[in-house]
Each structure stands twice: as C-alpha cells, then as structure tokens.
Design an enzyme around this catalytic site. Structure first.
Site, PDB file in Angstrom:
ATOM      1  N   GLU A  79     -79.986  -3.297 -61.465  1.00  0.00           N
ATOM      2  CA  GLU A  79     -79.937  -4.670 -61.137  1.00  0.00           C
ATOM      3  C   GLU A  79     -80.497  -4.986 -60.092  1.00  0.00           C
ATOM      4  OE1 GLU A  79     -78.467  -6.492 -63.437  1.00  0.00           O
ATOM      5  OE2 GLU A  79     -77.153  -5.053 -64.393  1.00  0.00           O
ATOM      6  N   ARG A 123     -61.471 -14.218 -64.905  1.00  0.00           N
ATOM      7  CA  ARG A 123     -60.573 -15.076 -65.817  1.00  0.00           C
ATOM      8  C   ARG A 123     -60.645 -14.446 -67.336  1.00  0.00           C
ATOM      9  NH1 ARG A 123     -63.302 -20.959 -65.537  1.00  0.00           N
ATOM     10  NH2 ARG A 123     -64.933 -19.489 -65.521  1.00  0.00           N
ATOM     11  N   CYS A 178     -68.415  -5.307 -61.587  1.00  0.00           N
ATOM     12  CA  CYS A 178     -69.496  -4.657 -61.160  1.00  0.00           C
ATOM     13  C   CYS A 178     -70.439  -5.405 -59.932  1.00  0.00           C
ATOM     14  CB  CYS A 178     -70.564  -4.372 -62.467  1.00  0.00           C
ATOM     15  SG  CYS A 178     -69.859  -3.133 -63.535  1.00  0.00           S
ATOM     16  N   HIS A 180     -76.310  -0.813 -64.704  1.00  0.00           N
ATOM     17  CA  HIS A 180     -75.302  -0.846 -65.877  1.00  0.00           C
ATOM     18  C   HIS A 180     -75.597   0.122 -66.912  1.00  0.00           C
ATOM     19  CE1 HIS A 180     -73.412  -4.684 -64.498  1.00  0.00           C
ATOM     20  NE2 HIS A 180     -72.580  -3.972 -65.182  1.00  0.00           N
TER      21      HIS A 180
HETATM   22  N1  PCA Z   1     -68.217  -3.070 -66.272  1.00  0.00           N
HETATM   23  C1  PCA Z   1     -67.750  -4.318 -66.007  1.00  0.00           C
HETATM   24  C2  PCA Z   1     -66.599  -3.952 -65.033  1.00  0.00           C
HETATM   25  C3  PCA Z   1     -66.286  -2.641 -64.940  1.00  0.00           C
HETATM   26  C4  PCA Z   1     -67.488  -1.959 -65.759  1.00  0.00           C
HETATM   27  O1  PCA Z   1     -67.874  -0.733 -66.026  1.00  0.00           O
HETATM   28  C5  PCA Z   1     -68.650  -5.269 -65.309  1.00  0.00           C
HETATM   29  O2  PCA Z   1     -69.925  -5.337 -65.693  1.00  0.00           O
HETATM   30  O3  PCA Z   1     -68.291  -5.982 -64.329  1.00  0.00           O
END
Ligand code: PCA
Length: 204
Positions: free
Chosen positions: A81, A91, A144, A167
């Site tokens: 990221e 939400r 995240c 991610h």
């Molecule tokens: N993914 C979610 C929250 C926890 C996770 O593993 C996200 O991308 O925000």
C-alpha cells in the site's frame, strides 16, 4: 532495549474462519531481520480498538520498523500500500463494529500519510522470487487503512522508521467458497512477507 520490528495481523472477519494476515504474521514472531526481532500481534477487526492497540504497541516497543498485514480478498497479489487516509468507514461491518459510523481515524490530523517503505524494491524482490506482487494506491477505508494511518501518525516524529502495510489475497482454502476469486497458499504469502521483511531490514 532489544530492537523490534512490529508486525501486525488481524482476527478473522466477515464470517471467515481464518485471516491469512495473522496466519502469516504469527509465523514470524521472534524471528530476526537486520538485528531486530519481530513482535507479532493480532488485532481485532474494529477500527478504534485496533488503532489503540497499535499506537500503544509502538509507544511501548519503539520498533525499528512497523509492518501491517491484512486481507483484501479478491486481490490477485500481495499488494503493497502507498497511502493511508484519515477516514474510517465501518458501515459494512456492523457485526464487528456494533453500529454505523464514518469518521476520521484521528480528528484534526492530516488527511493522509504516504507509506514509508521501499515499495519499488519490495515489489521487484517479490517478483524475482516468483511471488505475485503489486503496488496499491489505497489501503481502503476500513480497519487496515485505520491501522496503517495510526502507525504512520504515531511515528510522525520518527521519520526514519520504515512503516507501511501489505494486503494479502484469499488463501487457497478460502477459495473453496470464493470460486471465481484469486487465491494463494499461506506458504507463498509467508515467503512474500519474508522477502519484504528482508528488504525493509536493510533500511533499519
Ligand atoms: N482486512 C480488512 C480488515 C481486516 C482485514 O484483514 C481491511 O482491509 O480493512
């Protein structure tokens, strides 16, 4: 004080039984990279609580680097990221958050922070190891992103500490219930995170 790398993962969410981010993070607890020992912590999938735990861990450990892991089911590669934004939207997760809310991660703080990772070098190293990798502009607007934002905000006066977020895709086992989505084995994801930690460790 022992030098630490803080590595975070998440509890399962959205009805899933596992979250690969924790399956990967916990494998590295106690491992050494660049003279620093990994401290892995598992975060709840609730913005405020996760944010508080990360901020407290950074204050307590004074880590030499902070790397967050999370799942972004459907993405085909490890995504590194680039940006965290000051917005938390829970939400879509009433079962975890206990209510509807959209709010800043930290009121009055900057709109966004850029990741402080050698993103090009990490992506290149991953591809060289045959691990699908991509750069991603946004960590989203959920937990995240909140964790990435909080880590960068907490470290705002320590600009030399590498800090960012990766991610992970669905696991191969999760693909059984997401048949059209991309997936990866936990072993391959862990190999990718190991490679990334190796690159980051050269900066600490
Ligand atoms: N993914 C979610 C929250 C926890 C996770 O593993 C996200 O991308 O925000």
């Amino acid at each position: 004080m022992e030098r630490r790398i803080l590595l975070t993962g998440f509890a399962p969410f959205g009805g899933a039984r596992v979250n690969p981010s924790w399956e990967v993070a916990r494998r590295f607890d106690g491992r050494e990279f660049g003279g620093a020992t990994v401290a892995a912590i598992r975060l709840p999938v609730v913005c405020r609580r996760a944010s508080r735990i990360v901020a407290e861990a950074i204050t307590a450990l004074r880590p030499a680097a902070v790397i967050g892991l999370g799942q972004a089911g459907g993405r085909p590669a490890l995504s590194i990221e680039k940006v965290a934004i000051n917005l938390a939207d829970e939400r879509a997760a009433r079962e975890n958050a206990g209510g509807v809310r959209v709010r800043p991660v930290t009121a009055g703080a900057p709109d966004a922070y850029f990741a402080r990772l050698p993103i090009d070098a990490i992506a290149l190293a991953l591809r060289r190891h045959g691990i699908p990798a991509e750069q991603s502009l946004s960590a989203g607007i959920y937990v995240c992103n909140t964790v990435m934002y909080t880590a960068l905000h907490t470290l705002r006066r320590r600009p030399r500490v590498p800090c960012g977020f990766i991610h992970l895709p669905y696991t191969a086992a999760q693909a059984a219930s997401h048949r059209a989505a991309a997936s990866m084995t936990v072993e391959l994801m862990a190999a990718g995170v190991e490679t990334a930690l190796g690159v980051i460790a050269r900066k600490i």
